[in-house]
Design a protein around this motif. Structure first.
Motif, PDB file in Angstrom:
ATOM      1  N   ARG A  72       0.868  -1.183   0.000  1.00 34.79           N
ATOM      2  CA  ARG A  72       0.000   0.000   0.000  1.00 34.79           C
ATOM      3  C   ARG A  72       0.898   1.224   0.000  1.00 34.79           C
ATOM      4  N   VAL A  73       0.660   2.128  -0.940  1.00 35.61           N
ATOM      5  CA  VAL A  73       1.436   3.368  -1.001  1.00 35.61           C
ATOM      6  C   VAL A  73       0.953   4.289   0.112  1.00 35.61           C
ATOM      7  N   LEU A  74       1.893   4.781   0.903  1.00 36.51           N
ATOM      8  CA  LEU A  74       1.576   5.670   2.014  1.00 36.51           C
ATOM      9  C   LEU A  74       1.709   7.136   1.624  1.00 36.51           C
ATOM     10  N   ARG A  75       2.713   7.425   0.812  1.00 36.97           N
ATOM     11  CA  ARG A  75       2.974   8.813   0.423  1.00 36.97           C
ATOM     12  C   ARG A  75       3.749   8.798  -0.887  1.00 36.97           C
ATOM     13  N   ARG A  76       3.435   9.764  -1.758  1.00 37.36           N
ATOM     14  CA  ARG A  76       4.141   9.872  -3.027  1.00 37.36           C
ATOM     15  C   ARG A  76       4.422  11.339  -3.305  1.00 37.36           C
ATOM     16  N   VAL A  77       5.643  11.607  -3.747  1.00 37.30           N
ATOM     17  CA  VAL A  77       6.046  12.960  -4.140  1.00 37.30           C
ATOM     18  C   VAL A  77       6.584  12.889  -5.563  1.00 37.30           C
ATOM     19  N   ILE A  78       5.970  13.661  -6.444  1.00 39.41           N
ATOM     20  CA  ILE A  78       6.413  13.738  -7.833  1.00 39.41           C
ATOM     21  C   ILE A  78       6.929  15.147  -8.073  1.00 39.41           C
ATOM     22  N   THR A  79       8.133  15.228  -8.605  1.00 40.78           N
ATOM     23  CA  THR A  79       8.737  16.518  -8.940  1.00 40.78           C
ATOM     24  C   THR A  79       9.180  16.466 -10.388  1.00 40.78           C
ATOM     25  N   THR A  80       8.793  17.472 -11.163  1.00 38.65           N
ATOM     26  CA  THR A  80       9.195  17.521 -12.560  1.00 38.65           C
ATOM     27  C   THR A  80      10.161  18.679 -12.769  1.00 38.65           C
ATOM     28  N   PHE A  81      11.064  18.472 -13.712  1.00 42.06           N
ATOM     29  CA  PHE A  81      12.085  19.462 -14.044  1.00 42.06           C
ATOM     30  C   PHE A  81      12.011  19.706 -15.543  1.00 42.06           C
ATOM     31  N   GLY A  82      11.465  20.847 -15.945  1.00 43.20           N
ATOM     32  CA  GLY A  82      11.230  21.090 -17.358  1.00 43.20           C
ATOM     33  C   GLY A  82      10.138  20.167 -17.862  1.00 43.20           C
ATOM     34  N   THR A  83      10.223  19.807 -19.135  1.00 44.28           N
ATOM     35  CA  THR A  83       9.184  18.962 -19.728  1.00 44.28           C
ATOM     36  C   THR A  83       9.643  17.531 -19.947  1.00 44.28           C
ATOM     37  N   LEU A  93       4.024   0.305   2.448  1.00 37.96           N
ATOM     38  CA  LEU A  93       3.995  -0.726   3.483  1.00 37.96           C
ATOM     39  C   LEU A  93       3.539  -2.012   2.821  1.00 37.96           C
ATOM     40  N   ARG A  94       4.360  -3.046   2.934  1.00 33.33           N
ATOM     41  CA  ARG A  94       3.993  -4.338   2.362  1.00 33.33           C
ATOM     42  C   ARG A  94       2.873  -4.971   3.178  1.00 33.33           C
ATOM     43  N   GLN A  95       2.000  -5.674   2.511  1.00 33.41           N
ATOM     44  CA  GLN A  95       0.891  -6.359   3.163  1.00 33.41           C
ATOM     45  C   GLN A  95       1.432  -7.270   4.258  1.00 33.41           C
ATOM     46  N   GLY A  96       0.953  -7.100   5.486  1.00 35.47           N
ATOM     47  CA  GLY A  96       1.394  -7.904   6.611  1.00 35.47           C
ATOM     48  C   GLY A  96       2.742  -7.500   7.169  1.00 35.47           C
ATOM     49  N   GLY A  97       3.348  -6.459   6.620  1.00 32.50           N
ATOM     50  CA  GLY A  97       4.679  -6.039   7.051  1.00 32.50           C
ATOM     51  C   GLY A  97       4.649  -4.934   8.097  1.00 32.50           C
ATOM     52  N   THR A  98       5.806  -4.708   8.700  1.00 29.29           N
ATOM     53  CA  THR A  98       5.951  -3.628   9.680  1.00 29.29           C
ATOM     54  C   THR A  98       7.047  -2.647   9.283  1.00 29.29           C
ATOM     55  N   ARG A  99       7.719  -2.921   8.191  1.00 22.36           N
ATOM     56  CA  ARG A  99       8.817  -2.060   7.756  1.00 22.36           C
ATOM     57  C   ARG A  99       8.346  -1.127   6.637  1.00 22.36           C
TER      58      ARG A  99
END
Length: 128
Positions: A72-83, A93-99
């Motif tokens: 499951r994605v917890l946070r995503r940051v997308i940064t673009t530089f020019g085009t 977080l992996r399913q069933g994981g703690t890391r």
């Protein structure tokens, strides 16, 4: 001066990042391969592997039984530089994981469309 985070370019890369994540969770190797630049300079550092060049990356994906662990994605940051260049960084977080996992990708617009040229996946220390 280079444009940072042009909304149209961010939208393009966001759609590609969504496509990558869906392909990863479905173990859609064909789509995953299509999103990486087919070149010897392409690099992927994984949790347990170091892959130099598209051929090594493609061979790894073909040989990985069952594909990537579900996550499951917890946070995503997308940064673009020019085009023509962007970075996508996310925590998961992996399913069933703690890391907490981290993924970074460098995307470049090529004659064949946007491609990942460099990727890194790692897991943080156990937080339990």
């Amino acid at each position: 001066m280079i444009s940072i985070d042009d909304p149209a370019i961010v939208a393009e890369v966001t759609a590609l990042s969504d496509r990558y994540e869906a392909a990863l969770m479905a173990n859609d190797v064909e789509t995953l391969d299509a999103l990486f630049r087919d070149a010897p300079e392409t690099i992927r550092y994984g949790v347990g592997e170091v892959l130099y060049g598209f051929a090594e990356i493609a061979a790894f994906r073909q040989g990985r039984a069952g594909g990537s662990p579900q996550r499951r994605v917890l946070r995503r940051v997308i940064t673009t530089f020019g085009t023509d260049m962007a970075t996508v960084n996310l925590e998961f977080l992996r399913q069933g994981g703690t890391r907490i996992g981290r993924q970074s990708q460098t995307w470049v617009r090529t004659d064949d469309g946007w491609k990942i040229t460099c990727a890194h996946v790692s897991l943080m220390a156990d937080m339990s």
